[in-house]
Design a protein around this motif. Structure first.
Motif, mmCIF file in Angstrom:
data_model
loop_
_atom_site.group_PDB
_atom_site.id
_atom_site.type_symbol
_atom_site.label_atom_id
_atom_site.label_comp_id
_atom_site.label_asym_id
_atom_site.label_seq_id
_atom_site.Cartn_x
_atom_site.Cartn_y
_atom_site.Cartn_z
ATOM 1 N N SER A 133 56.218 4.378 -46.724
ATOM 2 C CA SER A 133 56.706 3.196 -47.523
ATOM 3 C C SER A 133 55.817 2.954 -48.816
ATOM 4 N N VAL A 134 54.524 3.300 -48.811
ATOM 5 C CA VAL A 134 53.876 3.163 -50.012
ATOM 6 C C VAL A 134 54.418 4.517 -51.087
ATOM 7 N N GLY A 135 54.601 5.411 -50.612
ATOM 8 C CA GLY A 135 55.185 6.746 -51.672
ATOM 9 C C GLY A 135 56.929 6.042 -52.261
ATOM 10 N N LEU A 136 57.491 5.593 -51.350
ATOM 11 C CA LEU A 136 58.775 5.242 -51.502
ATOM 12 C C LEU A 136 58.767 4.056 -52.780
ATOM 13 N N ALA A 137 57.625 2.942 -52.252
ATOM 14 C CA ALA A 137 57.660 1.784 -53.187
ATOM 15 C C ALA A 137 57.243 2.160 -54.431
ATOM 16 N N TYR A 138 56.364 3.046 -54.535
ATOM 17 C CA TYR A 138 55.457 3.631 -55.879
ATOM 18 C C TYR A 138 56.628 4.372 -56.734
ATOM 19 N N LEU A 139 57.389 4.984 -56.146
ATOM 20 C CA LEU A 139 58.492 5.689 -56.919
ATOM 21 C C LEU A 139 59.545 4.805 -57.692
ATOM 22 N N GLY A 140 59.807 3.643 -56.902
ATOM 23 C CA GLY A 140 60.441 2.657 -57.481
ATOM 24 C C GLY A 140 62.198 2.670 -57.394
#
Length: 235
Positions: free
Chosen positions: A148-155
């Motif tokens: 979730s952190v990785g995907l949220a960061y990518l945007g």
């Protein structure tokens, strides 16, 4: 920006991870933090994965400097421990945007199509000094938390399940009101950007998708009027 990823915080009889993430966001606001929003991220649905209902994780986006990460992590951990649900397998990931790498983003994308392991999640988090911990049960939630952190960061993945005043929008409202509530743009499924003077039937479900880090509300023409698209729509 500091990202707080959580997953597998529920059981079949409790409220879901998204609800838990929004409650955590509310707690952080009460402590004076500027919470930008909360996003939901969908992962692989497979009989090989012991998910509760939909296998989705959530991420709280907090506008804070890296020096705040320790205290924010403590608040998030205490909240999750206090709200632990029996038979859940919660995981927590907290990272500043300076710590999130392409490998972490790729791990998130892989979680949408592959069965991943706790060992790989821990190894990846350790490599980039990202906080990752299990808080009960099997701890399998760390996979979704890190993803979730990785995907949220990518945007470019997920929906905002908490953003500004979007959850207060009911019935037919103007595009201007939607934009004022926190949405960046209102766009049709064909790519038409709606004007502020136009009106949209919200159907009681305003959940903007995240595109290039910004919240876009997607609508479609139905019965002669603009209407928010349903949950099944994806970009």
């Amino acid at each position: 920006m500091i990202y707080i990823g959580i997953d597998d915080t529920d059981n079949l009889n409790s409220r879901g991870t998204g609800h838990r993430a929004r409650k955590l966001a509310g707690l952080l606001k009460r402590y004076g933090y500027d919470v930008y929003g909360v996003t939901r991220h969908q992962f692989l649905v497979s009989p090989l994965i012991p998910y509760t209902s939909h296998n989705s994780g959530a991420c709280v986006h907090v506008k804070a400097e890296k020096k705040e990460i320790g205290y924010i992590t403590t608040l998030a951990r205490e909240f999750m421990v206090e709200n632990f649900v029996e038979d859940s397998d919660p995981g927590l990931c907290v990272a500043h945007d300076s710590e999130i790498t392409s490998e972490v983003v790729n791990f998130g994308f892989r979680a949408k199509v592959e069965v991943l392991s706790k060992e790989e999640a821990y190894s990846l988090a350790k490599s980039f000094k990202i906080h990752l911990e299990e808080l009960g049960g099997s701890g399998l939630g760390i996979i979704g938390a890190l993803s979730s952190v990785g995907l949220a960061y990518l945007g470019n993945d997920g929906r905002f399940i908490e953003l500004g005043r979007t959850r207060d929008l009911k019935g037919i409202v103007s595009v201007k009101d939607i934009l004022d509530s926190g949405v960046y743009r209102v766009v049709s499924t064909e790519g038409q950007v709606l004007k502020e003077c136009e009106y949209v039937e919200t159907t009681g479900w305003v959940r903007p998708v995240m595109v290039a880090g910004k919240p876009y509300l997607i609508v479609e023409r139905k019965n002669g009027r603009w209407e928010v698209v349903g949950k099944t729509f994806s970009l």
